[in-house]
Enzyme design. Sequence first.
Site, short mmCIF file in Angstrom:
data_model
loop_
_atom_site.label_atom_id
_atom_site.label_comp_id
_atom_site.label_asym_id
_atom_site.label_seq_id
_atom_site.Cartn_x
_atom_site.Cartn_y
_atom_site.Cartn_z
N PRO A 135 12.60 -45.35 -35.83
CA PRO A 135 13.38 -46.37 -36.52
C PRO A 135 12.52 -47.48 -37.14
CG PRO A 135 13.77 -46.41 -34.15
CD PRO A 135 12.82 -45.32 -34.40
N GLU A 136 12.60 -47.61 -38.44
CA GLU A 136 12.05 -48.76 -39.15
C GLU A 136 13.25 -49.50 -39.75
OE1 GLU A 136 8.61 -47.87 -41.58
OE2 GLU A 136 8.10 -46.17 -40.32
N HIS A 140 18.74 -39.46 -21.25
CA HIS A 140 17.95 -40.69 -21.20
C HIS A 140 18.81 -41.94 -21.39
CE1 HIS A 140 14.40 -38.22 -21.13
NE2 HIS A 140 14.81 -37.57 -22.20
N ARG A 176 11.58 -42.61 -24.68
CA ARG A 176 10.23 -43.11 -24.36
C ARG A 176 10.23 -44.54 -23.82
NH1 ARG A 176 7.51 -40.79 -29.91
NH2 ARG A 176 8.48 -38.76 -29.73
#
Length: 289
Positions: A2-3, A99, A120
């Site tokens: 994601p940017e 997650h 992560r």
Amino acid sequence: MPELPEVEVVRRGLERWVAHRTVAEAEVLHPRAVRRHLAGGEDFARRLGGHRIGVPGRRGKYLWLPLEGTGVTGQAILAHLGMSGQLLVQPHSAPDEKHLRIRIRFTDALDTELRFVDQRTFGGLSLHETTPEGLPDVIGHIARDPLDPLFDDDAFHRALRRRRSTVKRALLDQSLISGVGNIYADEALWRSRLHYERPTSTLTGPRTRELLGHVRDVMNDALAVGGTSFDSLYVDVNGESGYFDRSLDAYGREGEPCRRCGTPMRRRPWMNRSSYFCPRCQRPPRAAS
DNA sequence: TATCCGACCTGTTGGC
DNA sequence: TGCCAACAGGTCGGAT
């Protein structure tokens, strides 16, 4: 990964599906997901309950959900997706994601809840006071992003000229310009025919303006198709992937022909990541190789 | 003060 | 088949 365009897609989803709803309860399933909330997960969950969520805001890659009825200064839930974070609006009956880190339920009868899922765990949620402008206080050092109408192109150019650094480092410095990550930096540099090691002090005003134009173009192009997605790690609030990866000209194209001149694209290790560039269109500065 | 760079984190991939 | 190293990269904080 994601940017800015991906985060903006998520922000729009939250505005549609989460704004104006009241939090019933929050559940923190992994402490690292709230590590920026210094008082801890229990405090985070307790302080959310009973508050109505306002219209989501965004600066660069950060987004936040204002909490109504939190005093004069105000508070907001600040979110950063990091490398692999997702904010998903899911039916209560949907099975928990592998997650799943944080779950937020609402008081209304709509059959959906907000989930923060992050493989992560580089991302996370936290609660902060807001400034009079409505910005969470801890992101005061984050510069305006290039899609912000108040972004100052001339000030950015002057800051570049003062720096003794290189152009890609500057593009990734969130205190100079926010929202640009490794993918869109490489794309904008390719479009600008600039090598990533070009010293910032050598950029002329017109060259900086051209670079900013390409940064904005590549972000707007990505926004128009829902962002970039290489795999399931980036999705919007409904779990849908973007399509901009099909339009990338530089990132991830090692060995493939440059779309301008046909020269094989190269990848170079750079600051524990990679830089992709065309060795013919993007000539290295004399000092670099 | 400005700049640089390692650590954090986990799933995937490729080599042996 | 199984093990291991490399890789992906945004942000923070310590080092220079």
